[in-house]
Every structure is written in structure tokens, then in C-alpha cells.
Design an enzyme around this catalytic site. Structure first.
Site, short mmCIF file in Angstrom:
data_model
loop_
_atom_site.label_atom_id
_atom_site.label_comp_id
_atom_site.label_asym_id
_atom_site.label_seq_id
_atom_site.Cartn_x
_atom_site.Cartn_y
_atom_site.Cartn_z
N LYS A 86 0.88 -1.49 0.15
CA LYS A 86 -0.05 0.03 -0.17
C LYS A 86 0.86 1.24 0.02
CE LYS A 86 -3.59 2.25 2.83
NZ LYS A 86 -4.48 2.32 3.68
N GLU A 103 10.67 -4.63 4.59
CA GLU A 103 10.69 -6.01 4.09
C GLU A 103 10.46 -5.99 2.73
OE1 GLU A 103 9.06 -4.74 6.60
OE2 GLU A 103 8.97 -6.31 8.25
N GLY A 107 -5.01 -1.80 5.05
CA GLY A 107 -3.96 -2.81 4.68
C GLY A 107 -4.88 -4.13 5.02
N ARG A 108 -5.39 -4.29 6.09
CA ARG A 108 -5.86 -5.64 6.40
C ARG A 108 -7.23 -5.88 5.88
NH1 ARG A 108 -4.92 -2.36 10.28
NH2 ARG A 108 -6.56 -1.62 11.75
N GLU A 122 -5.02 -6.03 14.64
CA GLU A 122 -4.38 -5.03 14.28
C GLU A 122 -5.84 -3.93 14.71
OE1 GLU A 122 -2.88 -4.36 10.41
OE2 GLU A 122 -0.77 -4.54 11.11
N HIS A 132 -5.14 -32.80 18.25
CA HIS A 132 -3.91 -33.94 18.69
C HIS A 132 -2.82 -32.92 19.11
CE1 HIS A 132 -6.07 -37.38 17.06
NE2 HIS A 132 -6.55 -36.55 16.21
N LYS A 141 9.36 -0.32 14.19
CA LYS A 141 9.96 -0.22 12.73
C LYS A 141 10.97 0.90 13.08
CE LYS A 141 5.69 -1.05 10.10
NZ LYS A 141 4.65 -0.15 9.07
O1 F6P Z 1 3.19 -2.88 9.68
C1 F6P Z 1 1.82 -3.03 9.70
C2 F6P Z 1 1.34 -3.03 8.19
O2 F6P Z 1 1.35 -1.57 8.01
C3 F6P Z 1 -0.16 -3.55 7.85
O3 F6P Z 1 -1.20 -2.91 8.47
C4 F6P Z 1 0.12 -3.49 6.55
O4 F6P Z 1 -1.11 -4.70 5.98
C5 F6P Z 1 1.44 -4.04 6.32
O5 F6P Z 1 2.19 -3.35 7.14
C6 F6P Z 1 2.13 -3.83 5.07
O6 F6P Z 1 1.98 -2.62 4.64
P1 F6P Z 1 2.11 -2.41 2.97
O7 F6P Z 1 1.06 -2.70 2.21
O8 F6P Z 1 2.10 -0.53 2.99
O9 F6P Z 1 3.50 -2.56 2.62
#
Ligand code: F6P
Length: 548
Positions: free
Chosen positions: A205, A211, A266-267, A352, A383, A511
Site C-alpha cells: 500500500k 521487508e 491494509g488488512r 490490528e 491432537h 519499525k
Molecule cells: O506494519 C503493519 C502494516 O502497516 C499493515 O497494516 C500492513 O498490512 C502491512 O504493514 C503492509 O503494509 P504495506 O502494504 O504498506 O507494505
């Protein structure tokens, strides 16, 4: 808004809880033959049995009064009408527009968002069809065989879950999901792939997530090591984002960018272009069916009376256990192997959204919010962790989910699966008394002290609550409804707790510190002093980092 725990409705529930707590579900069933009929509900493809909850008719009446006190119906309308329900970011949360059907406009600040939504859906259709059909060629003229989605959190969990739930293996493309910054994730994925036939979807987003960007750069290096000329990136890298400038900065042609908007959290983004890997895996028609299923649930949520409203009832039952019984966790247990990633996705949606300790106005919340969501597919869990569900001390409300029809020809497997799906909620509810245990042990020939010694260990208190959710089969439309059900349940609870379900400031501090520590790992001075533990750990790591 005044604190809900100061209202007469809350006080009435507290008092009522003291009356309900000693009641056993076994007795509630025994004395009320109409309980199942009254406490079940069909919404589209989903059938919910909530009769195995520690509630009476009065409990539901009081919970609904609490919902009215919190002005739940008005908040539901605000959500659908695109009001800025995400106050700290001054944004709407209009994921419902992404799955909206029909020609009616969905207004945000007086402007219809639907033309943009439809434009991107059309772009997704064209692109996914051309890749799936083999028309889209890689830089050597070969068709694409593998798609790697690089994203994390909401840009990974939702699409990855849907792709595995919809049994995408039968499509023309193999889908891979890389999320972790641990290089093992990317290298393990790339090991078996050929750059000539691999397409990367960079999903973020913000397009600034550490990452995702690192994985994307490494993937591009891997690709260019073979392809050579950066001009070939265009055939092998596409982006999904709200941030055109960042996408261009990365080197992706904006013509190959699939846009979404800041009013999509995002979620809640799998319904947007973040769902591109779903369309690539199962085809745009099934992605469309997923949207239609979510829209069915949206309509049910928006139009049904609160007392016959599935997300509302599930949300209120959650509040009942969290706030009046002190439950701290909630298990989600799908009896469907394809849904093995369902819990991780819903875990992000819930945790979240509800992991907040201040109200919308910024005051400390006066009651517990949220719970730890965990679980996994049955029967595996039986199990492993079910022991704690049956005989442990914590109260863990559980949702059991199952399709009636199997998607495999192995019918006997499915009957066994379903028998377990039916057995576990019954066992949790009914338990086993000391008299029943004695009777059982006597039949094995055991008696006296040997028998008595075992009795307490083999008793089950029962009275452990669960919901059972059944659906005919796990097709795209049903899955869409299921995901939307949990989204709306989460929203309901946020309204009762008066928290913002759509921000996630809690992920920022870590972060920020990681950015500082990254430079300190390379000997650069830190911006702020660390505590003794962190400094000690940093020194320990630095002294042992190879090549340091
Ligand atoms: O760190 C949390 C977050 O912002 C989530 O809410 C989101 O889904 C995820 O990181 C990834 O964010 P992006 O789509 O901006 O890379």
C-alpha cells in the site's frame, strides 16, 4: 461518547453474568427444546449455530441493549456511507465499495468512487487473462508459469489465504508468496524458478515497507543477473500500490501498476488490486464471485435487524466473553485443510483492529478490548492444543467452521472430518461428569482406589462455549462471505469499545527502532541511547557478526 461501562446496560449485564455463570449449557439444553431453533441463523450460504454459548434469551436482549447504547446501527451506516471512521488518519474505511455491486454510486466526499474501482477491476481482468492464457510473454518470448507475490501483512495474508483456500493448484500458474525479510523466504522460493517465466507482483500500500522493498530489490537483482538489460523488468515486475511515485522510483512502469486508495486499510485490501494474485491463480470470474460473496454479507450486515444479524451477534458474543467472563483468547478452527491460512488472516484483521487501549477520543479505554486470535485446521489441532480447550483453566470461546461437501473424491475422509467437527463442540459443551467417568471405568474392571485416583483426571467440566458455522462448500462466494463476516464482527466490537478499528499505530515504534538499530549494526552512531539490555545485545551481535 460516554464510557459504555458506565451505562445502565453494562451494569445490567454485569449483574446478569452473575446469574448466568453458574448455569450449565447441558441444563440449558435439557430444559429448553427450542434452544437450537432460536439460536441459529442463516445468512446467505452461512449457517450459524450459536446455541452452545453461555447465554439465555435475556443475555441477548441485554447485549442488544448495549449495542443500542453504543449506537451501533448509526455506526454501521457511517461505515458504509464513507464517513471518516478512521479518525486518527482522517480516512474512510470503504472496503465495502470494493465489492459493491450494481450501478448505485458510493460517495466519498461527494465523489463516486465506483468508476475508479471498476477501472482497476477491468485492468486486473485484462492482465490476469493475458497472463493465464499465455498471451503475456516474458523477455525471451516464453509464457509465464510462476507468479511471486512480494508483500507483507495485509499485502500478503489475505491473498495467500484465498489462493490456498480456493485450491488454486489446478490453474495454469503456480503462485508463491514471499513476505519475510529473512532471506530464506525469498531464496527458497527462487531456488526452483526460472527468471524467464516468472512474474513478480510487488504489493505494498505504502511502497515503503522495509521487508517488501528489500525482497523486491533482491528479486530484481536475481532477475537481472540472468536477463541483463533492465528494460526486461517491464515484462516481469508489476506493482500494486496507492503510491505511484514510489512505484516509479522502484523502476516499475506506471502502466503496470494496479492502483488502490488510502480509504482501503491494509488488512481489508484483499478485495482491491491487492487481490491480483487471486485473479491470476483462480481467474477473474472467481475473484468476482469472492467480491459478490462479501457484498452479500455487507448487505446482510447493513440491512438485517441487529437481533438477526450474524456479524452483530458474533461480535456481541465476543464482548460477552471478553468483558464479562474475562476471556483473553478466541480460537478459530476451520475443518477444511484449504483454510489452513484462514486464521492468520483473521488474526491480523482482529488484532490490528482491536489492539487498542485508548478510545476514539484518546482517553484510556475503561474495559478490555480485543483478544488473542489463534487456531488452525481441524482435526490437526485436536491432537495438539485441544487438550487445553477441554480441560485447561482459561475460558476459550471457539468458532468451528466446516463445509458440508468435500472438494475431493475422498468422501469417507470428509465424513470422518465432519464427525469430528460435530463431536468437538458437543464435548466442549457437555463435558463428562464424575458419575459418568466412574461408570465408564467400572466397565473396564477398575475399582476402589485405582478407580478413584483417575476420576478427577478424566472429568471434563464442559460448559465451554462455541459457535458452529456450516456452509455447503467452500467456493469463492462463500469464502467472500466468511471473510466479510469476521471483518464486520471486528467492526461491531470496535464500536462497543469506542476504539478506532482502522489505524495501527502500535506497529510503528518497533519499525522506527529497527531502522536505528540497522545502522548501528554497521557501527554508525545511534540516535538515542538504548537501555542496558538492548545495548548489551547489540554489542553481543556485533562482536559475532561474520565479516565484522
Ligand atoms: O506494519 C503493519 C502494516 O502497516 C499493515 O497494516 C500492513 O498490512 C502491512 O504493514 C503492509 O503494509 P504495506 O502494504 O504498506 O507494505
Amino acid at each position: 461518547m460516554s464510557d459504555l461501562n458506565q451505562t445502565p446496560a453494562w451494569a445490567a449485564l454485569e449483574q446478569h453474568q452473575r446469574a448466568v455463570a453458574p448455569l450449565h449449557l447441558r441444563d440449558l439444553f435439557a430444559r429448553d427444546p427450542g434452544r437450537f431453533e432460536r439460536f441459529t441463523l442463516q445468512a446467505g450460504p452461512l449457517f450459524l449455530d450459536y446455541s452452545k454459548n453461555r447465554v439465555t434469551d435475556e443475555t441477548l436482549t441485554l447485549l442488544l441493549a448495549l449495542a443500542n447504547e453504543a449506537q451501533l446501527s448509526a455506526w454501521i451506516e457511517r461505515l458504509f456511507r464513507g464517513e471518516r471512521v478512521n479518525g486518527t488518519e482522517r480516512r474512510a474505511a470503504l472496503h465495502t465499495a470494493l465489492r459493491h455491486r450494481g450501478d448505485a454510486p458510493v460517495l466519498l466526499d461527494g465523489r463516486d468512487v465506483m468508476p475508479d474501482v471498476r477501472r482497476v477491476l477491468e485492468q486486473m481482468r485484462k492482465f490476469s487473462e493475458s497472463v493465464r492464457s499465455g498471451d503475456w510473454r516474458g523477455y525471451t518470448g516464453q509464457p509465464i508459469t510462476d507468479v511471486v507475490n512480494i508483500g507483507i501483512g495485509g499485502s500478503d495474508l489475505g491473498p495467500a489465504m484465498v489462493v490456498s483456500a480456493l485450491d488454486a493448484d489446478c490453474g495454469p500458474l503456480r503462485l508463491h508468496f514471499v513476505s519475510n525479510v529473512d532471506g530464506a523466504d525469498l531464496s527458497r522460493t527462487l531456488r526452483t524458478l526460472s527468471p524467464e517465466q516468472t512474474l513478480f507482483v510487488i504489493a505494498s500500500k505504502t511502497f515503503t515497507t522495509q521487508e517488501t522493498l528489500l525482497n523486491a530489490h533482491s528479486a530484481r537483482d536475481w532477475f537481472l543477473a540472468q536477463a541483463g538489460d533492465p528494460v526486461h523488468v517491464a515484462r516481469h515486475f508489476v506493482a500494486v500500490s496507492t503510491q505511484r511515485d514510489e512505484v516509479v522510483r522502484f523502476g516499475i512502469d506506471p502502466a503496470h501498476m494496479f492502483e488502490f486508495w488510502d480509504w482501503v486499510g491494509g488488512r481489508y485490501s484483499l478485495w482491491s488490486a491487492i487481490g491480483l494474485p487471486i485473479a491470476l491463480a483462480v481467474g477473474m470470474d472467481r475473484f468476482d464471485a469472492l467480491l459478490a460473496g462479501a457484498h452479500d454479507m455487507d448487505e446482510h450486515f447493513r440491512r438485517s435487524p441487529l437481533a438477526r444479524n450474524m456479524p452483530v451477534l458474533m461480535g456481541l458474543l465476543g464482548v460477552w466473553y471478553i468483558n464479562f467472563f474475562g476471556a483473553q483468547t478466541q480460537a478459530i478452527l476451520p475443518y477444511d485443510q484449504g483454510m489452513h491460512r484462514f486464521v492468520s488472516h483473521i488474526q491480523q484483521v482482529v488484532m490490528e483492529s482491536s489492539g487498542k487501549s485508548v478510545t476514539r477520543e484518546g482517553r484510556p479505554v475503561p474495559c478490555a478490548t480485543g483478544s488473542v486470535v489463534w487456531g488452525g485446521p481441524g482435526t490437526n489441532g485436536q491432537h495438539a492444543y485441544f487438550q487445553l480447550l477441554h480441560q485447561g483453566t482459561p475460558l476459550v470461546p471457539a468458532d468451528f467452521l466446516a463445509p458440508i461437501e468435500s472438494r475431493t473424491p475422498l468422501g469417507e475422509h470428509h465424513r470422518v472430518l465432519l464427525s469430528n467437527f460435530l463431536a468437538q463442540p458437543e464435548a466442549l459443551m457437555r463435558g463428562k461428569t464424575a458419575a459418568e467417568v466412574r461408570h465408564e471405568l467400572e466397565r473396564t474392571g477398575l475399582k476402589g482406589d485405582d478407580l478413584e485416583r483417575l476420576v478427577p483426571h478424566r472429568c471434563f467440566s464442559g460448559n465451554r462455549p462455541s459457535n458452529s458455522l456450516l456452509f455447503q462448500k467452500l467456493d469463492a462466494r462463500t469464502l467472500g462471505a466468511l471473510i466479510a463476516l469476521y471483518e464486520h464482527k471486528t467492526f461491531v466490537q470496535s464500536v462497543l469499545w469506542n476504539i478506532n478499528a482502522f489505524d495501527q499505530w502500535g506497529v510503528e515504534l518497533g519499525k522506527q527502532l529497527a531502522r536505528d538499530l540497522l545502522s548501528e549494526l554497521s557501527d554508525a552512531p545511534g540516535r538515542a541511547p538504548h537501555d542496558a539490555s538492548t545495548s548489551g545485545l547489540l554489542a553481543y551481535v556485533r562482536s559475532r557478526l561474520s565479516g565484522h
